[in-house]
Structures are given as structure tokens and as C-alpha cells.
Design an enzyme around this catalytic site. Sequence first.
Site, mmCIF file in Angstrom:
data_model
loop_
_atom_site.group_PDB
_atom_site.id
_atom_site.type_symbol
_atom_site.label_atom_id
_atom_site.label_comp_id
_atom_site.label_asym_id
_atom_site.label_seq_id
_atom_site.Cartn_x
_atom_site.Cartn_y
_atom_site.Cartn_z
ATOM 1 N N ASP A 60 9.617 2.067 12.043
ATOM 2 C CA ASP A 60 8.523 1.193 12.503
ATOM 3 C C ASP A 60 8.117 1.501 13.944
ATOM 4 O O ASP A 60 6.925 1.527 14.274
ATOM 5 C CB ASP A 60 8.927 -0.284 12.393
ATOM 6 C CG ASP A 60 8.758 -0.829 10.983
ATOM 7 O OD1 ASP A 60 8.012 -0.222 10.190
ATOM 8 O OD2 ASP A 60 9.376 -1.868 10.670
ATOM 9 N N TYR B 55 -2.261 -6.223 9.289
ATOM 10 C CA TYR B 55 -3.403 -5.386 8.916
ATOM 11 C C TYR B 55 -4.109 -5.990 7.697
ATOM 12 O O TYR B 55 -3.586 -6.901 7.040
ATOM 13 C CB TYR B 55 -2.957 -3.944 8.616
ATOM 14 C CG TYR B 55 -1.814 -3.853 7.647
ATOM 15 C CD1 TYR B 55 -0.509 -3.758 8.101
ATOM 16 C CD2 TYR B 55 -2.029 -3.894 6.269
ATOM 17 C CE1 TYR B 55 0.555 -3.698 7.220
ATOM 18 C CE2 TYR B 55 -0.974 -3.835 5.382
ATOM 19 C CZ TYR B 55 0.312 -3.729 5.864
ATOM 20 O OH TYR B 55 1.358 -3.676 4.979
ATOM 21 N N GLY C 248 10.819 -11.208 16.378
ATOM 22 C CA GLY C 248 11.400 -11.036 15.048
ATOM 23 C C GLY C 248 11.719 -9.571 14.795
ATOM 24 O O GLY C 248 11.780 -8.758 15.727
ATOM 25 N N GLY C 249 11.899 -9.226 13.529
ATOM 26 C CA GLY C 249 12.290 -7.871 13.152
ATOM 27 C C GLY C 249 11.329 -6.808 13.658
ATOM 28 O O GLY C 249 11.761 -5.758 14.145
ATOM 29 N N ALA C 250 10.039 -7.075 13.560
ATOM 30 C CA ALA C 250 9.041 -6.067 13.963
ATOM 31 C C ALA C 250 9.117 -5.813 15.466
ATOM 32 O O ALA C 250 9.079 -4.658 15.910
ATOM 33 C CB ALA C 250 7.647 -6.519 13.563
ATOM 34 N N MET D 138 -0.082 -6.101 14.750
ATOM 35 C CA MET D 138 0.636 -5.369 13.687
ATOM 36 C C MET D 138 0.195 -5.796 12.291
ATOM 37 O O MET D 138 0.362 -5.052 11.325
ATOM 38 C CB MET D 138 2.142 -5.582 13.827
ATOM 39 C CG MET D 138 2.750 -4.821 14.985
ATOM 40 S SD MET D 138 4.549 -4.856 14.832
ATOM 41 C CE MET D 138 4.999 -4.223 16.440
ATOM 42 N N LYS E 72 14.849 -6.158 5.528
ATOM 43 C CA LYS E 72 15.149 -5.063 6.476
ATOM 44 C C LYS E 72 16.515 -5.228 7.160
ATOM 45 O O LYS E 72 17.222 -4.253 7.374
ATOM 46 C CB LYS E 72 14.048 -4.961 7.542
ATOM 47 C CG LYS E 72 12.717 -4.446 6.984
ATOM 48 C CD LYS E 72 11.697 -4.280 8.091
ATOM 49 C CE LYS E 72 10.333 -3.951 7.520
ATOM 50 N NZ LYS E 72 9.309 -3.749 8.563
ATOM 51 N N LYS F 222 0.833 -1.209 0.000
ATOM 52 C CA LYS F 222 0.000 0.000 0.000
ATOM 53 C C LYS F 222 0.868 1.259 0.000
ATOM 54 O O LYS F 222 0.357 2.369 -0.094
ATOM 55 C CB LYS F 222 -0.897 0.012 1.243
ATOM 56 C CG LYS F 222 -1.923 -1.114 1.299
ATOM 57 C CD LYS F 222 -2.858 -0.903 2.487
ATOM 58 C CE LYS F 222 -3.659 -2.152 2.826
ATOM 59 N NZ LYS F 222 -4.488 -2.656 1.729
HETATM 60 P P1 NAP Z 1 9.639 -12.241 11.503
HETATM 61 O O1 NAP Z 1 10.954 -11.580 11.712
HETATM 62 O O2 NAP Z 1 9.494 -13.348 10.542
HETATM 63 O O3 NAP Z 1 9.182 -12.776 12.978
HETATM 64 C C1 NAP Z 1 8.038 -13.535 13.118
HETATM 65 C C2 NAP Z 1 7.671 -13.661 14.606
HETATM 66 O O4 NAP Z 1 6.404 -14.293 14.687
HETATM 67 C C3 NAP Z 1 8.640 -14.527 15.418
HETATM 68 O O5 NAP Z 1 8.725 -14.005 16.732
HETATM 69 C C4 NAP Z 1 7.936 -15.889 15.419
HETATM 70 O O6 NAP Z 1 8.264 -16.699 16.534
HETATM 71 C C5 NAP Z 1 6.497 -15.457 15.525
HETATM 72 N N1 NAP Z 1 5.532 -16.433 15.020
HETATM 73 C C6 NAP Z 1 5.339 -16.831 13.739
HETATM 74 N N2 NAP Z 1 4.323 -17.714 13.671
HETATM 75 C C7 NAP Z 1 3.878 -17.894 14.950
HETATM 76 C C8 NAP Z 1 2.850 -18.691 15.536
HETATM 77 N N3 NAP Z 1 2.085 -19.487 14.785
HETATM 78 N N4 NAP Z 1 2.668 -18.606 16.865
HETATM 79 C C9 NAP Z 1 3.432 -17.815 17.636
HETATM 80 N N5 NAP Z 1 4.427 -17.024 17.136
HETATM 81 C C10 NAP Z 1 4.644 -17.076 15.808
HETATM 82 O O7 NAP Z 1 8.530 -11.193 11.100
HETATM 83 P P2 NAP Z 1 8.498 -9.622 11.474
HETATM 84 O O8 NAP Z 1 9.260 -8.843 10.476
HETATM 85 O O9 NAP Z 1 8.871 -9.490 12.913
HETATM 86 O O10 NAP Z 1 6.958 -9.253 11.246
HETATM 87 C C11 NAP Z 1 5.937 -9.757 12.097
HETATM 88 C C12 NAP Z 1 4.589 -9.245 11.611
HETATM 89 O O11 NAP Z 1 4.476 -7.834 11.792
HETATM 90 C C13 NAP Z 1 4.360 -9.508 10.111
HETATM 91 O O12 NAP Z 1 3.096 -10.111 9.949
HETATM 92 C C14 NAP Z 1 4.373 -8.135 9.479
HETATM 93 O O13 NAP Z 1 3.482 -8.051 8.388
HETATM 94 C C15 NAP Z 1 3.933 -7.239 10.630
HETATM 95 N N6 NAP Z 1 4.461 -5.865 10.508
HETATM 96 C C16 NAP Z 1 3.575 -4.833 10.380
HETATM 97 C C17 NAP Z 1 4.039 -3.533 10.284
HETATM 98 C C18 NAP Z 1 3.044 -2.396 10.156
HETATM 99 O O14 NAP Z 1 3.442 -1.313 9.722
HETATM 100 N N7 NAP Z 1 1.795 -2.602 10.527
HETATM 101 C C19 NAP Z 1 5.409 -3.255 10.326
HETATM 102 C C20 NAP Z 1 6.297 -4.329 10.473
HETATM 103 C C21 NAP Z 1 5.814 -5.620 10.551
HETATM 104 P P3 NAP Z 1 9.579 -17.649 16.518
HETATM 105 O O15 NAP Z 1 10.730 -16.763 16.884
HETATM 106 O O16 NAP Z 1 9.293 -18.678 17.552
HETATM 107 O O17 NAP Z 1 9.692 -18.207 15.126
#
Ligand code: NAP
Length: 266
Positions: free
Chosen positions: A102, A214, A129-131, A212, A66, A16
Site C-alpha cells: 500500500d 476512490y 487506521g491500517g491505511a 485514498m 489485513k 476491481k
Molecule cells: P480503518 O483501519 O477502519 O481506519 C479508519 C480511519 O478513519 C481511522 O483513523 C478513523 O478514526 C478514521 N475515521 C473514520 N470515520 C471518520 C470520520 N467521520 N471523521 C474522521 N475520521 C474518521 O480503515 P483503513 O484500512 O485505514 O482504510 C481507510 C480508508 O482508506 C478506507 O476508506 C479504504 O477504502 C482506503 N484505502 C484505499 C486504498 C487504495 O488503494 N486506494 C488502500 C487502503 C485503504 P478513529 O481512529 O478516530 O476511529
Amino acid sequence: MVDRYAVIGNPVAHSKSPWIHAQFARQTGQAIEYGVILAPIGGFSRAVAEFRAAGGLGANITLPFKQEAFRLASRTSERARAAQAANTLVLDGDALFGDNTDGAGLIGDLRRNLGFDLAGKRVLLMGSGGAAQGVVSPLLESRPARLAIANRTAQRALVLAQRFAPAAGGGYAEFAGEQFDLVINATSAGLSEELPAVAKAIFARGALAYDMVYGRDTPFLRLAREAGAAASDGLGMLVEQAAESFLLWRGVRPDTAPVLAALRGA
Ligand code: NAP
């Protein structure tokens, strides 16, 4: 030539960001062009170099690049270093500045759009994770009474909490007996219709649940509503982090409210 910006990711087609930045540009009278660049896995630095050669001045970086963007930058902001990830690049001659908006996006959405004051509140951050990494430092700066970080892989939450004392980290079971005023879902569980291991009892009276993710209702948001908590997705964070990037590039902060309202209406 018009000033060029882009979002770089993989996948990126449904981003978006081009629409959001087009609204910001129109609103502030800035002449910019904002495109979409699909970088192949393993081809991120080349995509940045090509965009720079084509006159690109800045880029938003999304999954899964990122962390790589952070490593590629020749100079980084303090908030990017705290997150060890960059979601915004400024291409300035041969220099590459990496920033991370972020955290400011989340705090801005909580304060500006949701009217939530973090000071003195008990906060549970789910994910490591990264977020999650990008928001720990700005959350602590808002002086909550407690910041607990829970993750499926407990060790990651422990390591993250150790970097940001006085945050506490562990598995979900560790915090199961507590109640929180704000529960932030920074996991990607909602994308696959999954729910991190939290129960309804985690939400204090009057709590806010924030996912987070959407553009979809998630099991976490449904659980929160069943528990009587207020629930918000991460669309406002997306718009607010974009506004912070726009400010960095153009020196003017757009008004996010009409852009968020239009996105919600769409
Ligand atoms: P990431 O680095 O891949 O980290 C994923 C995280 O989710 C890890 O802590 C992982 O746990 C956990 N996880 C995945 N599946 C799970 C499940 N079934 N049950 C429990 N924990 C689970 O991803 P990220 O970059 O941090 O992003 C996370 C989310 O935030 C994404 O969906 C992204 O779209 C969203 N986001 C939104 C914005 C915004 O502007 N709204 C900005 C940034 C990110 P483990 O460590 O155990 O694998």
C-alpha cells in the site's frame, strides 16, 4: 494447471483487483487466473488454507483482514512489519510470506502519475487506521520537511507518530494553525460523506489533496478544490499497489498508466 491468485476480503464482490490483474497478465504475457474469495468474518485463516490446498500461489488481502493476514504469515517483509498489516500474501509450499504494497502504491501514484515530489514538502496525514499505518514509513523515506499525523482519536495518532519519529501526532486542532503542501486523507470518512475536522486554510498555495477513497467524490476533495488545491482520489494508489503485488508474484512490473487510464475512462 494455470497459476492461481485471488483477492480475499469481506465484502469483496465489487473489488476491481481481478480486472486490474487480468490487464497486467495480458500486458506482460503471463498466464494467471485471478479470482475473488469472500471469507466469512472469523474464517480468514481457513479461507487461506483452502485456497492453498486448491493450488493458490498468492493473494491480495483487503478489509477487514489485513492485520490478521500479517499475524498469520510465517515470514513478513520490513514494510509489512512497519504497517503491522499485510495486503499481499505469497503461498509458497508450507510457508506464508506477508508483504504490504500500500505504501509503495501511494508513493508510486504521487510520483509517477501525479508528478508530486515529496522531498522538502510539508505533509499532513489524516487517519491512524491500517491505511495510514502502511504509508508512514514510505512517506518518511521520501524525506518530507514535516510529517504531521492527525486523527479523530488523537491518542492513536500520537502512538503512531511515536513509532515513527520525527513524525508529529495529535488531534486535528493541534495542526489547525499550519499549512501543508500535501494533505492525505487516509480515513474512511468519505465513504459516509463525512469530512475530517480540517478547514480550507490547511492547504498551502499549490497544495495537493489526496483521498485514498476512490470511485466517488468526497467532502474532503470538494473542500480542497474550493480552497484552490489540486485534488486526487486513491484510484492510482489501488493500481500501483496491485502492480507491486504482481511484481512480487511474477517478477515483472506491469505498466500501470494504460490500466489507470482505462479505469478512469470507464
Ligand atoms: P480503518 O483501519 O477502519 O481506519 C479508519 C480511519 O478513519 C481511522 O483513523 C478513523 O478514526 C478514521 N475515521 C473514520 N470515520 C471518520 C470520520 N467521520 N471523521 C474522521 N475520521 C474518521 O480503515 P483503513 O484500512 O485505514 O482504510 C481507510 C480508508 O482508506 C478506507 O476508506 C479504504 O477504502 C482506503 N484505502 C484505499 C486504498 C487504495 O488503494 N486506494 C488502500 C487502503 C485503504 P478513529 O481512529 O478516530 O476511529
